[in-house]
Design a protein around this motif. Structure first.
Motif, PDB file in Angstrom:
ATOM      1  N   ASN A  68      -9.338  11.645   3.229  1.00 52.19           N
ATOM      2  CA  ASN A  68      -8.561  11.132   2.097  1.00 52.19           C
ATOM      3  C   ASN A  68      -7.203  10.562   2.509  1.00 52.19           C
ATOM      4  OD1 ASN A  68      -7.441  13.586   2.818  1.00 52.19           O
ATOM      5  ND2 ASN A  68      -7.058  14.219   0.719  1.00 52.19           N
ATOM      6  N   GLU A  69      -7.008  10.319   3.791  1.00 54.10           N
ATOM      7  CA  GLU A  69      -5.741   9.787   4.293  1.00 54.10           C
ATOM      8  C   GLU A  69      -5.937   8.384   4.855  1.00 54.10           C
ATOM      9  OE1 GLU A  69      -4.055  14.170   5.574  1.00 54.10           O
ATOM     10  OE2 GLU A  69      -4.935  12.878   7.099  1.00 54.10           O
ATOM     11  N   ARG A  70      -4.849   7.648   4.934  1.00 53.18           N
ATOM     12  CA  ARG A  70      -4.875   6.288   5.474  1.00 53.18           C
ATOM     13  C   ARG A  70      -3.895   6.182   6.635  1.00 53.18           C
ATOM     14  NH1 ARG A  70      -5.441   2.076   0.472  1.00 53.18           N
ATOM     15  NH2 ARG A  70      -7.145   3.135  -0.555  1.00 53.18           N
ATOM     16  N   VAL A  71      -4.163   5.235   7.537  1.00 51.41           N
ATOM     17  CA  VAL A  71      -3.268   5.004   8.664  1.00 51.41           C
ATOM     18  C   VAL A  71      -3.125   3.514   8.942  1.00 51.41           C
ATOM     19  CG1 VAL A  71      -3.585   7.175   9.909  1.00 51.41           C
ATOM     20  CG2 VAL A  71      -5.161   5.303  10.317  1.00 51.41           C
ATOM     21  N   PHE A  72      -1.975   3.158   9.474  1.00 47.18           N
ATOM     22  CA  PHE A  72      -1.738   1.855  10.095  1.00 47.18           C
ATOM     23  C   PHE A  72      -1.455   2.153  11.561  1.00 47.18           C
ATOM     24  CE2 PHE A  72      -0.585   0.571   5.763  1.00 47.18           C
ATOM     25  CZ  PHE A  72      -1.188  -0.669   5.680  1.00 47.18           C
TER      26      PHE A  72
ATOM     27  N   LYS B 126       4.315   4.996  16.494  1.00 44.71           N
ATOM     28  CA  LYS B 126       3.448   3.809  16.455  1.00 44.71           C
ATOM     29  C   LYS B 126       2.355   3.905  15.405  1.00 44.71           C
ATOM     30  CE  LYS B 126       5.212   1.948  20.248  1.00 44.71           C
ATOM     31  NZ  LYS B 126       5.973   0.726  20.195  1.00 44.71           N
ATOM     32  N   VAL B 127       2.180   5.097  14.809  1.00 47.62           N
ATOM     33  CA  VAL B 127       1.115   5.310  13.831  1.00 47.62           C
ATOM     34  C   VAL B 127       1.733   5.826  12.533  1.00 47.62           C
ATOM     35  CG1 VAL B 127      -0.980   6.640  13.314  1.00 47.62           C
ATOM     36  CG2 VAL B 127      -0.545   5.850  15.647  1.00 47.62           C
ATOM     37  N   LEU B 128       1.339   5.224  11.433  1.00 49.40           N
ATOM     38  CA  LEU B 128       1.809   5.645  10.120  1.00 49.40           C
ATOM     39  C   LEU B 128       0.629   6.232   9.359  1.00 49.40           C
ATOM     40  CD1 LEU B 128       4.068   5.618   7.971  1.00 49.40           C
ATOM     41  CD2 LEU B 128       3.108   3.446   7.195  1.00 49.40           C
ATOM     42  N   LYS B 129       0.743   7.492   8.954  1.00 45.04           N
ATOM     43  CA  LYS B 129      -0.309   8.180   8.196  1.00 45.04           C
ATOM     44  C   LYS B 129       0.249   8.509   6.816  1.00 45.04           C
ATOM     45  CE  LYS B 129      -1.878  12.879   8.431  1.00 45.04           C
ATOM     46  NZ  LYS B 129      -2.384  13.979   9.239  1.00 45.04           N
ATOM     47  N   TYR B 130      -0.592   8.331   5.782  1.00 41.88           N
ATOM     48  CA  TYR B 130      -0.132   8.622   4.430  1.00 41.88           C
ATOM     49  C   TYR B 130      -1.292   8.909   3.497  1.00 41.88           C
ATOM     50  CZ  TYR B 130      -1.408   3.791   3.470  1.00 41.88           C
ATOM     51  OH  TYR B 130      -2.110   2.624   3.326  1.00 41.88           O
ATOM     52  N   LYS B 131      -0.937   9.473   2.346  1.00 43.11           N
ATOM     53  CA  LYS B 131      -1.902   9.719   1.280  1.00 43.11           C
ATOM     54  C   LYS B 131      -1.407   8.998   0.036  1.00 43.11           C
ATOM     55  CE  LYS B 131      -3.729  13.870   0.778  1.00 43.11           C
ATOM     56  NZ  LYS B 131      -3.858  15.335   0.624  1.00 43.11           N
TER      57      LYS B 131
ATOM     58  N   ASP C  75       0.810  -1.210   0.000  1.00 47.03           N
ATOM     59  CA  ASP C  75       0.000   0.000   0.000  1.00 47.03           C
ATOM     60  C   ASP C  75       0.850   1.269   0.000  1.00 47.03           C
ATOM     61  OD1 ASP C  75      -2.876   0.339  -0.194  1.00 47.03           O
ATOM     62  OD2 ASP C  75      -2.657   1.626   1.566  1.00 47.03           O
ATOM     63  N   LEU C  76       2.067   1.201   0.508  1.00 44.75           N
ATOM     64  CA  LEU C  76       2.914   2.398   0.582  1.00 44.75           C
ATOM     65  C   LEU C  76       3.700   2.676  -0.691  1.00 44.75           C
ATOM     66  CD1 LEU C  76       4.319   2.302   4.179  1.00 44.75           C
ATOM     67  CD2 LEU C  76       2.636   3.833   3.216  1.00 44.75           C
ATOM     68  N   ARG C  77       3.779   1.716  -1.575  1.00 43.76           N
ATOM     69  CA  ARG C  77       4.581   1.898  -2.788  1.00 43.76           C
ATOM     70  C   ARG C  77       4.222   3.183  -3.541  1.00 43.76           C
ATOM     71  NH1 ARG C  77       8.760  -1.114  -2.454  1.00 43.76           N
ATOM     72  NH2 ARG C  77       8.440  -3.341  -2.305  1.00 43.76           N
ATOM     73  N   ASN C  78       2.960   3.541  -3.567  1.00 44.24           N
ATOM     74  CA  ASN C  78       2.525   4.712  -4.327  1.00 44.24           C
ATOM     75  C   ASN C  78       2.086   5.873  -3.437  1.00 44.24           C
ATOM     76  OD1 ASN C  78       2.944   3.471  -6.878  1.00 44.24           O
ATOM     77  ND2 ASN C  78       1.102   2.267  -6.516  1.00 44.24           N
ATOM     78  N   ALA C  79       2.517   5.881  -2.202  1.00 41.27           N
ATOM     79  CA  ALA C  79       2.178   6.983  -1.295  1.00 41.27           C
ATOM     80  C   ALA C  79       2.768   8.285  -1.834  1.00 41.27           C
ATOM     81  CB  ALA C  79       2.711   6.704   0.098  1.00 41.27           C
ATOM     82  N   THR C  80       2.006   9.362  -1.673  1.00 39.37           N
ATOM     83  CA  THR C  80       2.461  10.672  -2.142  1.00 39.37           C
ATOM     84  C   THR C  80       2.806  11.617  -0.988  1.00 39.37           C
ATOM     85  OG1 THR C  80       0.185  11.468  -2.264  1.00 39.37           O
ATOM     86  CG2 THR C  80       1.139  10.515  -4.277  1.00 39.37           C
ATOM     87  N   LYS C  81       2.386  11.249   0.220  1.00 46.10           N
ATOM     88  CA  LYS C  81       2.705  12.033   1.419  1.00 46.10           C
ATOM     89  C   LYS C  81       2.676  11.066   2.596  1.00 46.10           C
ATOM     90  CE  LYS C  81       1.762  16.526   3.406  1.00 46.10           C
ATOM     91  NZ  LYS C  81       0.982  17.763   3.304  1.00 46.10           N
ATOM     92  N   ILE C  82       3.552  11.281   3.576  1.00 42.53           N
ATOM     93  CA  ILE C  82       3.666  10.315   4.673  1.00 42.53           C
ATOM     94  C   ILE C  82       4.067  11.017   5.961  1.00 42.53           C
ATOM     95  CG2 ILE C  82       6.096   9.750   4.264  1.00 42.53           C
ATOM     96  CD1 ILE C  82       5.246   6.770   4.707  1.00 42.53           C
ATOM     97  N   GLY C  83       3.743  10.381   7.074  1.00 48.82           N
ATOM     98  CA  GLY C  83       4.154  10.882   8.379  1.00 48.82           C
ATOM     99  C   GLY C  83       4.064   9.781   9.422  1.00 48.82           C
ATOM    100  N   VAL C  84       4.858   9.895  10.456  1.00 50.49           N
ATOM    101  CA  VAL C  84       4.891   8.937  11.563  1.00 50.49           C
ATOM    102  C   VAL C  84       4.526   9.701  12.829  1.00 50.49           C
ATOM    103  CG1 VAL C  84       6.346   7.366  12.888  1.00 50.49           C
ATOM    104  CG2 VAL C  84       6.627   7.525  10.413  1.00 50.49           C
ATOM    105  N   PHE C  85       3.662   9.102  13.657  1.00 52.63           N
ATOM    106  CA  PHE C  85       3.156   9.784  14.840  1.00 52.63           C
ATOM    107  C   PHE C  85       3.168   8.854  16.042  1.00 52.63           C
ATOM    108  CE2 PHE C  85       1.470  11.636  11.058  1.00 52.63           C
ATOM    109  CZ  PHE C  85       1.603  12.991  11.272  1.00 52.63           C
TER     110      PHE C  85
END
Length: 132
Positions: free
Chosen positions: A44-48, A126-131, A23-33
């Protein structure tokens, strides 16, 4: 029975790692929290994230895309820079019936540059957020 517990843990951690990587291969923006509240997820964002020994993959604030069985005891994400590219390193730890399995993996983030990191993002968490 012991071998079965170990096999189950390995299966869930590997499947989870494969889903994160794909799912991250085509991420256009990312952050770790550090936690889900800090991530402030938009529609419009996703998280693990990890909650109650389950890894969840969620879109927006409610749509669950994936959920593991309750065997995952820890997950950690870390953003690193290698050769002017961002790499996400993640470690998943599973535990069942006294058996533990740890998997470390990484994803080269081809579409991520300095301006594509969420401004409030940490380096590890512990949280990965991306678009996408």
């Amino acid at each position: 029975m012991r071998g079965e517990a170990q096999s189950i843990i390995q299966s869930y951690t590997r499947n989870t790692a494969a889903i994160i990587t794909k799912d991250l291969r085509n991420a256009t923006k990312i952050g770790v929290f550090n936690d889900l509240t800090d991530a402030a997820v938009q529609a419009n964002e996703r998280v693990f994230y990890l909650e109650n020994n389950r890894v969840y993959h969620q879109q927006g604030t409610s749509q669950i895309l994936y959920e593991t069985e309750p065997f995952i005891s820890d997950i950690n994400f870390e953003l690193e820079v290698a050769n002017d590219k961002y790499v996400l390193v993640f470690i998943i730890e599973g535990n069942k019936d006294g058996k533990t399995y740890t998997l470390e993996s990484n994803v080269l983030l081809n579409n991520i540059s300095v301006g594509k990191i969420f401004g409030e993002s940490d380096i590890t968490g512990k949280v990965l957020k991306y678009k996408k």
